[in-house]
Design a protein around this motif. Structure first.
Motif, PDB file in Angstrom:
ATOM      1  N   ILE A  28       8.785  78.602  40.521  1.00 52.81           N
ATOM      2  CA  ILE A  28       9.496  77.659  41.400  1.00 52.81           C
ATOM      3  C   ILE A  28       9.031  76.276  40.940  1.00 52.81           C
ATOM      4  CG2 ILE A  28       9.889  76.874  43.767  1.00 52.81           C
ATOM      5  CD1 ILE A  28      10.961  79.716  43.156  1.00 52.81           C
ATOM      6  N   PRO A  29       9.947  75.442  40.421  1.00 52.35           N
ATOM      7  CA  PRO A  29       9.519  74.213  39.727  1.00 52.35           C
ATOM      8  C   PRO A  29       9.196  73.032  40.647  1.00 52.35           C
ATOM      9  CG  PRO A  29      11.881  74.450  39.568  1.00 52.35           C
ATOM     10  CD  PRO A  29      11.378  75.693  40.267  1.00 52.35           C
ATOM     11  N   PHE A  30       8.647  73.308  41.806  1.00 51.89           N
ATOM     12  CA  PHE A  30       8.204  72.262  42.719  1.00 51.89           C
ATOM     13  C   PHE A  30       7.203  72.874  43.686  1.00 51.89           C
ATOM     14  CE2 PHE A  30      12.311  73.923  44.291  1.00 51.89           C
ATOM     15  CZ  PHE A  30      11.939  74.442  45.522  1.00 51.89           C
ATOM     16  N   GLU A  31       6.484  72.017  44.400  1.00 51.02           N
ATOM     17  CA  GLU A  31       5.577  72.492  45.441  1.00 51.02           C
ATOM     18  C   GLU A  31       6.404  72.935  46.639  1.00 51.02           C
ATOM     19  OE1 GLU A  31       1.928  70.968  48.310  1.00 51.02           O
ATOM     20  OE2 GLU A  31       2.692  69.646  46.742  1.00 51.02           O
ATOM     21  N   ILE A  32       6.165  74.142  47.108  1.00 46.06           N
ATOM     22  CA  ILE A  32       6.900  74.684  48.251  1.00 46.06           C
ATOM     23  C   ILE A  32       6.227  74.194  49.529  1.00 46.06           C
ATOM     24  CG2 ILE A  32       7.637  76.774  49.457  1.00 46.06           C
ATOM     25  CD1 ILE A  32       7.358  78.200  46.651  1.00 46.06           C
ATOM     26  N   LYS A  33       6.987  73.434  50.337  1.00 46.82           N
ATOM     27  CA  LYS A  33       6.448  72.934  51.599  1.00 46.82           C
ATOM     28  C   LYS A  33       7.109  73.577  52.808  1.00 46.82           C
ATOM     29  CE  LYS A  33       4.778  68.480  50.073  1.00 46.82           C
ATOM     30  NZ  LYS A  33       4.824  67.028  50.336  1.00 46.82           N
ATOM     31  N   ARG A  34       8.249  74.228  52.590  1.00 45.39           N
ATOM     32  CA  ARG A  34       8.977  74.845  53.712  1.00 45.39           C
ATOM     33  C   ARG A  34       9.720  76.065  53.198  1.00 45.39           C
ATOM     34  NH1 ARG A  34      14.402  72.946  56.159  1.00 45.39           N
ATOM     35  NH2 ARG A  34      14.427  73.935  58.190  1.00 45.39           N
ATOM     36  N   THR A  35       9.709  77.114  53.994  1.00 47.47           N
ATOM     37  CA  THR A  35      10.459  78.328  53.690  1.00 47.47           C
ATOM     38  C   THR A  35      11.240  78.712  54.935  1.00 47.47           C
ATOM     39  OG1 THR A  35       8.723  79.086  52.183  1.00 47.47           O
ATOM     40  CG2 THR A  35      10.290  80.736  52.952  1.00 47.47           C
ATOM     41  N   TYR A  36      12.510  79.042  54.728  1.00 48.51           N
ATOM     42  CA  TYR A  36      13.310  79.547  55.847  1.00 48.51           C
ATOM     43  C   TYR A  36      14.265  80.597  55.318  1.00 48.51           C
ATOM     44  CZ  TYR A  36      16.914  76.202  54.272  1.00 48.51           C
ATOM     45  OH  TYR A  36      17.835  75.503  53.547  1.00 48.51           O
ATOM     46  N   TYR A  37      14.830  81.379  56.208  1.00 43.96           N
ATOM     47  CA  TYR A  37      15.802  82.379  55.781  1.00 43.96           C
ATOM     48  C   TYR A  37      16.921  82.485  56.789  1.00 43.96           C
ATOM     49  CZ  TYR A  37      12.470  85.246  58.469  1.00 43.96           C
ATOM     50  OH  TYR A  37      11.606  85.729  59.423  1.00 43.96           O
ATOM     51  N   ILE A  38      18.073  82.863  56.263  1.00 44.64           N
ATOM     52  CA  ILE A  38      19.296  83.022  57.038  1.00 44.64           C
ATOM     53  C   ILE A  38      19.616  84.514  57.048  1.00 44.64           C
ATOM     54  CG2 ILE A  38      21.769  82.492  57.099  1.00 44.64           C
ATOM     55  CD1 ILE A  38      21.039  79.924  55.459  1.00 44.64           C
ATOM     56  N   TYR A  39      19.899  85.061  58.204  1.00 41.28           N
ATOM     57  CA  TYR A  39      20.257  86.474  58.314  1.00 41.28           C
ATOM     58  C   TYR A  39      21.135  86.667  59.534  1.00 41.28           C
ATOM     59  CZ  TYR A  39      16.841  87.006  62.062  1.00 41.28           C
ATOM     60  OH  TYR A  39      16.163  86.892  63.250  1.00 41.28           O
ATOM     61  N   ASP A  40      21.701  87.849  59.669  1.00 42.04           N
ATOM     62  CA  ASP A  40      22.532  88.199  60.823  1.00 42.04           C
ATOM     63  C   ASP A  40      23.620  87.146  61.064  1.00 42.04           C
ATOM     64  OD1 ASP A  40      23.331  89.886  62.847  1.00 42.04           O
ATOM     65  OD2 ASP A  40      21.937  89.068  64.329  1.00 42.04           O
ATOM     66  N   THR A  41      24.268  86.747  59.961  1.00 44.24           N
ATOM     67  CA  THR A  41      25.301  85.710  60.044  1.00 44.24           C
ATOM     68  C   THR A  41      26.565  86.262  60.693  1.00 44.24           C
ATOM     69  OG1 THR A  41      26.047  86.262  57.814  1.00 44.24           O
ATOM     70  CG2 THR A  41      24.464  84.453  58.023  1.00 44.24           C
ATOM     71  N   SER A  42      27.313  85.374  61.311  1.00 42.19           N
ATOM     72  CA  SER A  42      28.582  85.764  61.922  1.00 42.19           C
ATOM     73  C   SER A  42      29.621  85.973  60.828  1.00 42.19           C
ATOM     74  CB  SER A  42      29.067  84.675  62.878  1.00 42.19           C
ATOM     75  OG  SER A  42      28.145  84.495  63.924  1.00 42.19           O
ATOM     76  N   PRO A  43      30.375  87.070  60.881  1.00 42.17           N
ATOM     77  CA  PRO A  43      31.372  87.346  59.846  1.00 42.17           C
ATOM     78  C   PRO A  43      32.363  86.190  59.687  1.00 42.17           C
ATOM     79  CG  PRO A  43      31.102  89.250  61.275  1.00 42.17           C
ATOM     80  CD  PRO A  43      30.329  88.118  61.903  1.00 42.17           C
TER      81      PRO A  43
END
Length: 136
Positions: A28-43
């Protein structure tokens, strides 16, 4: 895919399963300061519809798949994310829209900075105007 950058992650595995390691300032070519994820999206409900002035991100589809429309203000490219072994770099000043999420999709995003509303460009016309001003 001229301006689109896909990172292929090295996979380690055997009969016990697979492992992918993601490292700040490594694959990952930068310092990771935040991680999030998207799931269970509305169709049928798309996400994104913005760009950032300075934030760098890497999107990884951990499960399922989705499509990301990448737009640099001049060219648009659709990218299908369907593997935890590849990441899509989303650089500053790249408009992105995510859609066609499968029911089981989990999209993880690694970001170079913490959330900052002032870094967002949420209006497409403003984005295109900012891109044109950068070119002059």
């Amino acid at each position: 895919m001229s301006f689109v950058n896909i990172i292929k992650f090295k996979t380690l595995g055997d009969e016990r399963g697979q492992l992918v390691s993601l490292e700040s300032n490594g694959n990952i070519p930068f310092e990771i300061k935040r991680t999030y994820y998207i799931y269970d999206t509305s169709p049928g409900v798309p996400r994104g519809y913005h760009a950032h002035f300075t934030l760098r991100q890497t999107a990884v589809c951990l499960k399922g798949s989705c499509v990301v429309l990448m737009d640099n203000g001049i060219e648009k490219v659709e990218v299908t994310l369907d593997s935890p072994t590849k990441g899509l770099m989303i650089e500053p000043m790249q408009w992105h829209e995510m859609y066609d999420f499968t029911n089981d999709c989990i999209l993880m995003v690694l970001a170079s900075d913490n959330y900052d509303e002032l870094d967002y460009i949420r209006d497409y016309d403003d984005f295109v105007g900012a891109v044109k001003n950068d070119d002059t």
